[in-house]
Motif scaffolding. Structure first.
Motif, PDB file in Angstrom:
ATOM      1  N   VAL A  59       0.579  -0.879  -0.019  1.00  0.00           N
ATOM      2  CA  VAL A  59      -0.089  -0.122   0.121  1.00  0.00           C
ATOM      3  C   VAL A  59       0.845   1.222  -0.019  1.00  0.00           C
ATOM      4  CG1 VAL A  59      -1.851   1.377   1.717  1.00  0.00           C
ATOM      5  CG2 VAL A  59      -1.969  -1.117   1.101  1.00  0.00           C
ATOM      6  N   GLY A  60       0.685   2.347  -0.802  1.00  0.00           N
ATOM      7  CA  GLY A  60       1.274   3.768  -0.778  1.00  0.00           C
ATOM      8  C   GLY A  60       0.366   4.705  -0.721  1.00  0.00           C
ATOM      9  N   ALA A  61       0.933   5.789  -0.266  1.00  0.00           N
ATOM     10  CA  ALA A  61      -0.052   6.836  -0.047  1.00  0.00           C
ATOM     11  C   ALA A  61       0.333   7.445  -1.298  1.00  0.00           C
ATOM     12  CB  ALA A  61       0.006   7.665   1.322  1.00  0.00           C
ATOM     13  N   GLN A  62      -1.035   7.176  -1.969  1.00  0.00           N
ATOM     14  CA  GLN A  62      -1.030   8.892  -3.286  1.00  0.00           C
ATOM     15  C   GLN A  62      -1.216  10.048  -2.806  1.00  0.00           C
ATOM     16  OE1 GLN A  62      -2.955   8.097  -7.082  1.00  0.00           O
ATOM     17  NE2 GLN A  62      -1.616   8.268  -7.785  1.00  0.00           N
ATOM     18  N   ALA A  93      -4.371  10.020   7.551  1.00  0.00           N
ATOM     19  CA  ALA A  93      -5.155   8.924   7.082  1.00  0.00           C
ATOM     20  C   ALA A  93      -5.692   7.834   6.378  1.00  0.00           C
ATOM     21  CB  ALA A  93      -6.132   9.956   5.949  1.00  0.00           C
ATOM     22  N   LEU A  94      -4.516   7.384   5.917  1.00  0.00           N
ATOM     23  CA  LEU A  94      -4.169   6.510   4.415  1.00  0.00           C
ATOM     24  C   LEU A  94      -4.256   4.849   5.737  1.00  0.00           C
ATOM     25  CD1 LEU A  94      -4.780   5.019   1.942  1.00  0.00           C
ATOM     26  CD2 LEU A  94      -2.823   4.707   1.597  1.00  0.00           C
ATOM     27  N   ASP A  95      -2.942   5.588   6.464  1.00  0.00           N
ATOM     28  CA  ASP A  95      -1.578   5.122   6.987  1.00  0.00           C
ATOM     29  C   ASP A  95      -3.561   3.967   8.546  1.00  0.00           C
ATOM     30  OD1 ASP A  95       0.287   3.285   7.512  1.00  0.00           O
ATOM     31  OD2 ASP A  95       0.453   4.348   9.877  1.00  0.00           O
ATOM     32  N   ALA A  96      -3.163   5.259   8.992  1.00  0.00           N
ATOM     33  CA  ALA A  96      -4.691   4.416   9.517  1.00  0.00           C
ATOM     34  C   ALA A  96      -5.774   3.470   9.206  1.00  0.00           C
ATOM     35  CB  ALA A  96      -5.990   5.490  10.602  1.00  0.00           C
ATOM     36  N   CYS A  97      -5.998   3.982   7.567  1.00  0.00           N
ATOM     37  CA  CYS A  97      -6.821   2.433   7.142  1.00  0.00           C
ATOM     38  C   CYS A  97      -6.577   1.154   6.621  1.00  0.00           C
ATOM     39  CB  CYS A  97      -7.578   3.141   5.837  1.00  0.00           C
ATOM     40  SG  CYS A  97      -8.585   4.576   5.552  1.00  0.00           S
ATOM     41  N   ALA A  98      -5.065   1.513   6.109  1.00  0.00           N
ATOM     42  CA  ALA A  98      -3.979   0.149   6.214  1.00  0.00           C
ATOM     43  C   ALA A  98      -3.783  -0.734   7.419  1.00  0.00           C
ATOM     44  CB  ALA A  98      -2.834   0.778   5.772  1.00  0.00           C
ATOM     45  N   ARG A  99      -3.814   0.424   8.576  1.00  0.00           N
ATOM     46  CA  ARG A  99      -3.469  -0.559  10.022  1.00  0.00           C
ATOM     47  C   ARG A  99      -5.199  -1.112  10.481  1.00  0.00           C
ATOM     48  NH1 ARG A  99       1.780   0.580  12.625  1.00  0.00           N
ATOM     49  NH2 ARG A  99       2.540   1.821  11.098  1.00  0.00           N
ATOM     50  N   GLY A 100      -6.011  -0.700   9.864  1.00  0.00           N
ATOM     51  CA  GLY A 100      -7.222  -1.116   9.882  1.00  0.00           C
ATOM     52  C   GLY A 100      -7.857  -2.487   9.611  1.00  0.00           C
ATOM     53  N   ALA A 101      -6.538  -3.038   8.061  1.00  0.00           N
ATOM     54  CA  ALA A 101      -6.710  -3.893   7.363  1.00  0.00           C
ATOM     55  C   ALA A 101      -5.201  -4.873   7.756  1.00  0.00           C
ATOM     56  CB  ALA A 101      -7.015  -2.931   6.172  1.00  0.00           C
ATOM     57  N   GLY A 102      -4.681  -4.040   8.709  1.00  0.00           N
ATOM     58  CA  GLY A 102      -3.774  -5.279   8.541  1.00  0.00           C
ATOM     59  C   GLY A 102      -2.398  -5.135   7.801  1.00  0.00           C
ATOM     60  N   THR A 103      -2.713  -3.997   8.244  1.00  0.00           N
ATOM     61  CA  THR A 103      -0.972  -3.719   6.752  1.00  0.00           C
ATOM     62  C   THR A 103      -0.577  -2.333   7.331  1.00  0.00           C
ATOM     63  OG1 THR A 103      -0.088  -3.556   4.735  1.00  0.00           O
ATOM     64  CG2 THR A 103      -2.444  -3.165   4.653  1.00  0.00           C
ATOM     65  N   ARG A 104      -0.264  -1.216   6.970  1.00  0.00           N
ATOM     66  CA  ARG A 104       0.413  -0.645   6.622  1.00  0.00           C
ATOM     67  C   ARG A 104       1.372   0.513   5.499  1.00  0.00           C
ATOM     68  NH1 ARG A 104       5.885  -0.720   7.048  1.00  0.00           N
ATOM     69  NH2 ARG A 104       6.899  -2.223   6.857  1.00  0.00           N
ATOM     70  N   VAL A 105       0.807   1.475   5.481  1.00  0.00           N
ATOM     71  CA  VAL A 105       1.792   2.562   4.652  1.00  0.00           C
ATOM     72  C   VAL A 105       3.107   2.201   4.269  1.00  0.00           C
ATOM     73  CG1 VAL A 105       1.664   4.744   3.109  1.00  0.00           C
ATOM     74  CG2 VAL A 105      -0.227   4.081   4.003  1.00  0.00           C
ATOM     75  N   ARG A 106       3.795   1.626   2.572  1.00  0.00           N
ATOM     76  CA  ARG A 106       4.801   1.314   2.893  1.00  0.00           C
ATOM     77  C   ARG A 106       5.477   2.425   2.154  1.00  0.00           C
ATOM     78  NH1 ARG A 106       4.123  -5.131   1.856  1.00  0.00           N
ATOM     79  NH2 ARG A 106       6.057  -4.870   1.727  1.00  0.00           N
ATOM     80  N   TYR A 107       5.172   3.148   1.570  1.00  0.00           N
ATOM     81  CA  TYR A 107       5.985   4.135   0.512  1.00  0.00           C
ATOM     82  C   TYR A 107       5.053   5.032  -0.141  1.00  0.00           C
ATOM     83  CZ  TYR A 107       2.877   1.966  -3.906  1.00  0.00           C
ATOM     84  OH  TYR A 107       2.548   2.078  -4.525  1.00  0.00           O
ATOM     85  N   VAL A 108       5.323   6.088  -0.268  1.00  0.00           N
ATOM     86  CA  VAL A 108       4.520   7.921  -1.244  1.00  0.00           C
ATOM     87  C   VAL A 108       4.327   8.214  -2.156  1.00  0.00           C
ATOM     88  CG1 VAL A 108       3.963  10.086  -0.463  1.00  0.00           C
ATOM     89  CG2 VAL A 108       4.408   8.677   1.486  1.00  0.00           C
ATOM     90  N   LYS A 109       3.694   8.203  -2.681  1.00  0.00           N
ATOM     91  CA  LYS A 109       3.701   8.871  -4.780  1.00  0.00           C
ATOM     92  C   LYS A 109       2.879  10.181  -4.656  1.00  0.00           C
ATOM     93  CE  LYS A 109       2.954   7.493  -9.335  1.00  0.00           C
ATOM     94  NZ  LYS A 109       2.767   6.342 -10.508  1.00  0.00           N
ATOM     95  N   PRO A 110       3.539  10.963  -5.229  1.00  0.00           N
ATOM     96  CA  PRO A 110       2.257  12.136  -5.689  1.00  0.00           C
ATOM     97  C   PRO A 110       1.852  11.753  -6.365  1.00  0.00           C
ATOM     98  CG  PRO A 110       5.170  13.259  -4.920  1.00  0.00           C
ATOM     99  CD  PRO A 110       4.626  11.446  -4.767  1.00  0.00           C
ATOM    100  N   HIS A 111       0.080  12.310  -6.654  1.00  0.00           N
ATOM    101  CA  HIS A 111      -0.297  12.176  -7.631  1.00  0.00           C
ATOM    102  C   HIS A 111      -0.411  13.713  -8.630  1.00  0.00           C
ATOM    103  CE1 HIS A 111      -3.638  11.646 -10.048  1.00  0.00           C
ATOM    104  NE2 HIS A 111      -4.598  13.041  -9.332  1.00  0.00           N
ATOM    105  N   GLY A 112      -0.948  13.340  -9.865  1.00  0.00           N
ATOM    106  CA  GLY A 112      -1.000  14.390 -10.880  1.00  0.00           C
ATOM    107  C   GLY A 112       0.082  15.560 -11.300  1.00  0.00           C
ATOM    108  N   ALA A 113      -0.805  16.621 -10.971  1.00  0.00           N
ATOM    109  CA  ALA A 113       0.190  17.942 -10.984  1.00  0.00           C
ATOM    110  C   ALA A 113       0.867  17.740  -9.842  1.00  0.00           C
ATOM    111  CB  ALA A 113      -1.244  19.158 -10.726  1.00  0.00           C
ATOM    112  N   LEU A 114       0.973  17.508  -8.707  1.00  0.00           N
ATOM    113  CA  LEU A 114       2.028  17.975  -8.074  1.00  0.00           C
ATOM    114  C   LEU A 114       2.755  17.116  -8.360  1.00  0.00           C
ATOM    115  CD1 LEU A 114       2.804  18.363  -4.817  1.00  0.00           C
ATOM    116  CD2 LEU A 114       1.449  16.566  -4.441  1.00  0.00           C
ATOM    117  N   TYR A 115       2.546  15.774  -8.250  1.00  0.00           N
ATOM    118  CA  TYR A 115       3.664  14.851  -9.193  1.00  0.00           C
ATOM    119  C   TYR A 115       4.771  15.746 -10.395  1.00  0.00           C
ATOM    120  CZ  TYR A 115       5.504  10.563 -10.950  1.00  0.00           C
ATOM    121  OH  TYR A 115       6.895   9.674 -11.627  1.00  0.00           O
TER     122      TYR A 115
END
Length: 252
Positions: A59-62, A93-115
């Motif tokens: 799981v990566g945070a976009q 925010a995403l890491d909270a959702c990931a941990r609730g699913a038994g995993t965690r955020v493992r990297y970050v990738k910017p999206h779209g115009a920010l990228y």
């Protein structure tokens, strides 16, 4: 030889869905999950994280500009401190959702115009990295090689991972052809699959001027919102496996 396949997932909002998250989770090895700023909502984030955990997908945070109406594809002038805080907020925010699913955020990738902006804008690149470091300086940043983000990550001691794009056109500079321009988004699953095999095996990618450019990436992005995205992703994976390349997350 190994490569990671990543795709943008969870880009619906409420009752509206974009792309086939479930099908792509059976193909990719990493999922860039929208964190609510350009798309996504808490329930969608939880659903995609649970699916990723079930399939062994990283799981990566976009992270994105705060731009739901523009799907994060509009460049925004923003104070660097505000951008760093927005990045930190989205990861958390995403890491909270990931941990609730038994995993965690493992990297970050910017999206779209920010990228695309942070690829060349040193202030925004530094702000993205600052937001990551405030959460966890060991969390890798996935982005274009030879970019301002790569330099900012190096300066801050944040791991940097270079990526390539299966279905996007390349300029001779190594940047992506802007969306809305001819040749920006490629189609034809078989052609894209063979292009990716060459990128991974030979480290070469054709540009808009016809000449090849050297490319060295640990992850390849297959977009989840393009027509025929699932079939493209499947053919890319099959072509890589057929060429003796294993498909695995770039993070352990």
């Amino acid at each position: 030889m190994r490569i990671d396949l990543n795709a943008d997932l969870g880009e619906g909002f409420g009752v509206w869905r974009l792309g086939d998250d479930d099908a792509l989770l059976e193909v990719v090895s990493s999922a860039n999950v929208a964190c609510g700023f350009h798309a996504g909502d808490p329930r969608t984030m939880r659903r995609v994280c649970a699916g990723a955990a079930a399939h062994g997908v990283a799981v990566g945070a976009q992270v994105s500009y705060r731009d739901l109406a523009g799907f994060g594809r509009r460049r925004i002038v923003i104070d660097p401190d505000d951008l760093a805080a927005d990045v930190l907020y989205q990861i958390g925010a995403l890491d909270a959702c990931a941990r609730g699913a038994g995993t965690r955020v493992r990297y970050v990738k910017p999206h779209g115009a920010l990228y695309n902006t942070a690829a060349d804008d040193e202030q925004q690149a530094a702000a993205v990295v600052a937001g990551i470091a405030a959460f966890d300086a060991a969390l890798p940043l996935l982005a274009l090689p030879d970019s301002a983000m790569a330099a900012a990550a190096g300066n801050a001691g944040v791991p940097f991972v270079a990526e390539a794009f299966a279905d996007r056109g390349y300029l001779p500079t190594g940047r992506l052809v802007p969306r809305g321009t001819d040749g920006a988004v490629l189609d034809g699953a078989e052609e894209i699959a063979q292009r990716v095999v060459r990128m991974v095996r030979d480290h070469r990618v054709p540009t808009t001027e016809g000449a090849d450019r050297e490319i060295d990436a640990a992850s390849v992005c297959v977009h989840g919102d393009t027509p025929g995205a699932v079939e493209i992703a499947r053919q890319v994976r099959q072509a890589l496996l057929g060429a003796g390349v294993s498909v695995e997350p770039f993070v352990d």
